[in-house]
Design an enzyme around this catalytic site. Structure first.
Site, short mmCIF file in Angstrom:
data_model
loop_
_atom_site.label_atom_id
_atom_site.label_comp_id
_atom_site.label_asym_id
_atom_site.label_seq_id
_atom_site.Cartn_x
_atom_site.Cartn_y
_atom_site.Cartn_z
N ASP A 160 0.86 -1.18 0.00
CA ASP A 160 0.00 0.00 0.00
C ASP A 160 0.89 1.23 0.00
OD1 ASP A 160 -2.41 1.53 0.28
OD2 ASP A 160 -1.84 1.88 2.36
N SER A 161 0.28 2.38 -0.27
CA SER A 161 1.06 3.61 -0.25
C SER A 161 1.39 4.03 1.18
CB SER A 161 0.27 4.72 -0.93
OG SER A 161 -0.92 4.94 -0.21
N LYS A 172 27.23 -31.57 17.47
CA LYS A 172 27.31 -31.21 16.05
C LYS A 172 27.19 -29.70 15.88
CE LYS A 172 24.92 -34.85 13.47
NZ LYS A 172 23.74 -35.08 12.64
N GLU A 194 -3.21 9.39 7.48
CA GLU A 194 -1.76 9.20 7.58
C GLU A 194 -1.16 10.05 8.71
OE1 GLU A 194 0.46 7.23 6.13
OE2 GLU A 194 -0.79 6.28 4.60
N CYS A 228 -4.29 -1.20 -2.18
CA CYS A 228 -4.34 0.23 -2.42
C CYS A 228 -5.12 0.42 -3.72
CB CYS A 228 -2.92 0.77 -2.57
SG CYS A 228 -2.82 2.46 -3.18
N ARG A 260 33.01 -33.84 9.12
CA ARG A 260 32.15 -32.65 9.16
C ARG A 260 32.94 -31.42 8.72
NH1 ARG A 260 30.32 -33.98 13.58
NH2 ARG A 260 28.64 -35.19 12.64
N CYS A 308 -10.83 3.65 -1.15
CA CYS A 308 -9.45 3.86 -0.74
C CYS A 308 -9.30 3.11 0.57
CB CYS A 308 -9.19 5.36 -0.54
SG CYS A 308 -7.57 5.67 0.19
N THR A 309 -8.23 2.35 0.69
CA THR A 309 -8.12 1.49 1.87
C THR A 309 -7.88 2.29 3.16
OG1 THR A 309 -5.83 1.07 1.22
CG2 THR A 309 -7.46 -0.63 0.70
N HIS A 310 -7.59 3.59 3.02
CA HIS A 310 -7.47 4.43 4.23
C HIS A 310 -8.85 4.68 4.85
CE1 HIS A 310 -3.58 5.38 2.44
NE2 HIS A 310 -3.22 5.92 3.60
#
Ligand SMILES: O=c1[nH]c(=O)c2ncn([C@@H]3O[C@H](COP(=O)(O)OP(=O)(O)OP(=O)(O)O)[C@@H](O)[C@H]3O)c2[nH]1
Ligand SMILES: [Mg+2]
Length: 486
Positions: free
Chosen positions: A11-12, A297, A154, A75, A467, A186-188
């Site tokens: 997303d932004s 080991k 934001e 987004c 080994r 808008c996912t915000h």
């Protein structure tokens, strides 16, 4: 593609967290790795070419560094600009948020009048209209750009009083417009849902595109049989941001919004000049899990790796906790067993490098016994009983030649397995000599030193042991192997 690999989400900024939140609820078995491009948000006013370039950079990081099995563009602006291009160019499935939101809105509307609020970029792209009209050409669509909403979220002001007033003001026209469904394009915006709901009234169906996208993810996982069969705890999800590492706004919002008990794993990605994203610590220090329960080991391997300059953070198996499944060593060769050990751990740690060793003592006069049964020749990891059995079986036999073999298998994300073998020849003594080492060390005489492994210091043993030689061999091929992929 490994179905236990994580799902990438981009997303932004913080908006995609609304999708993550729903995904964490509905997909408990999946691990998510999220990138919020906080340094370059908002995407709304950016050109299509810019958004495509940024989206590719994030996708590339997630594919090459995190081996994601699926990409979700959480987004709307990036979906509008870049979804089709990414779907064409990437070999993993790519899912966007617009089609699921448009489809849900079309199903919800009764009066065929749908409102959309989104960024200017999404509105101008007409991506929602196009999708909605695919499901019904006669639907009326009213779109409105709301760039300010993104900035308010934001800036972590999504619960402020002043924000409520702005939302009420901006959305007033929708009340009069006769819509019965409003897409939060808008996912915000789901973070503003209480204010949006208040502004448009109860009777309007709000469509959260992000939430609808979860159904699309589920369908895709089912169709491609990519459902993870390990129950990932979402506390393992990783969140990257591209803004300055000391900017913790993202973490504050994410912690508040996702309300998870454990502290979120928020990391910083640096944007390098050519647009590549880098996580500096991850680059210099990939994790190497030693798939062994044998502490001797592990100590030997750590010391030898250090000696030959392989600079990796070594993680012993027991530090992975309860998630480690039992490894049944039923192979007929050392390589088969070592591969089994490595692959079993790779399933629960698909993003790490895994090194496994299967080893044992093969005695010529006993047709190679105990061989792959070395650890349980007489009793399971009972060194005393195992040594006694060897001595008894060799009683009266003069031919005492034997060899230790170590087969190492290294696997890593999107890498073919790397196999390295080391062997050392020696003689089985007629009684135990020395106290160092483990297993059959007190019976294994190295002619070069005229001492058993148990009489040598750890350092001396590692210089000549099966080994030590196998690890040197592995080290030779490692640089090339690390560069390559499958
Ligand atoms: O005197 C010894 N000096 C060595 O340097 C050595 N290397 C291996 N062995 C023997 O062979 C079995 C490996 O079995 P193995 O590869 O299945 O390992 P393991 O079960 O001990 O641990 P894991 O790595 O499987 O968890 C071990 O238990 C030992 O009996 C050694 N004996
Ligand atoms: Mg074992």
């Amino acid at each position: 593609m490994n179905k236990n690999n994580p799902i990438g989400m981009i997303d932004s900024g913080v908006g995609g967290l609304t999708v993550i939140k729903e995904a964490q609820k509905q997909l408990p078995n999946e691990q998510f790795i999220f990138i919020g491009d906080t340094a370059r948000m908002p995407y709304g006013p950016r050109t299509t070419d810019e958004v495509i370039a940024y989206t590719f950079q994030m996708a590339n990081y997630l594919i090459t560094e995190k081996q994601i099995k699926m990409l979700v563009i959480a987004c709307n602006t990036a979906t509008a600009c870049a979804l089709t291009v990414l779907q064409k160019k990437l070999t993993i499935p790519v899912i966007g948020v617009i089609q699921p939101g448009a489809q849900a809105a079309q199903l919800a509307t009764k009066n065929k009048t749908i409102g959309i609020i989104a960024t200017d970029g999404t509105v101008n792209s007409k991506a929602y209209e196009l999708q909605i009209h695919q499901y019904g050409a006669d639907t009326k669509v009213l779109s409105q750009g709301e760039p300010d909403f993104v900035q308010l979220v934001e800036a972590n002001k999504y619960q402020d009083h002043a924000t409520r007033d702005i939302v009420m003001n901006h959305l007033a026209p929708f009340k009069a417009a006769g819509i019965d469904t409003l897409i939060l394009g808008c996912t915000h915006f789901p973070l503003l849902e209480p204010f949006i709901r208040e502004a448009v009234g109860k009777q309007i169906t709000l469509i959260d595109s992000g939430r609808e996208t979860i159904y699309a993810i589920k369908q895709c996982l089912n169709k491609l049989a990519l459902n993870s069969d390990i129950k990932h705890n979402h506390d393992e999800d990783i969140y990257y941001t591209t803004s300055d590492s000391d900017d913790d706004t993202f973490k504050v919002i994410a912690t508040n919004w996702l309300a998870r008990i454990h502290e979120l794993d928020v990391r910083h990605l640096k944007i390098v000049d050519n647009g590549t994203l880098q996580h500096l610590e991850e680059i210099s220090m990939p994790r190497l899990i030693l798939a062994s329960n044998n502490q001797h080991k592990i100590i030997e391997i750590e010391a030898i790796l250090n000696d030959i300059g392989i600079n990796l953070t070594v993680t012993p198996l027991n530090s992975l906790g309860d998630s480690v499944p039992e490894i049944i060593e039923d192979g007929t060769t050392f390589e088969e067993n070592a591969t089994k050990k490595a692959m079993t751990i790779a399933k629960i740690a698909p993003n790490d490098y895994i090194l496994a060793d299967d080893s044992g003592l093969s005695i010529d006069a006993l047709n190679g016994e105990p061989g792959v049964y070395s650890a349980r020749y007489a009793g399971d990891h009972d060194d005393q009983a195992n040594n006694d059995k060897v001595l008894n079986k060799l009683e009266g036999i003069t031919s005492r030649e034997a060899q230790f073999t170590s087969v190492l298998v290294l696997v890593g994300p999107n890498k073919p397995k790397l196999v390295a073998t080391g062997t050392v020849r020696g003689l089985i003594t007629d009684q135990r000599y020395g106290d160092n080492g483990f297993g059959y060390d007190p019976l294994f005489l190295v002619p070069q030193f005229d001492k058993t492994f148990a009489q040598l210091t750890a350092n001396e043993k590692n210089q000549v042991s099966h080994r030590g030689l196998a690890l040197q061999e592995l080290g030779k091929h490692l640089p090339e192997w690390l560069k390559g992929g499958v």
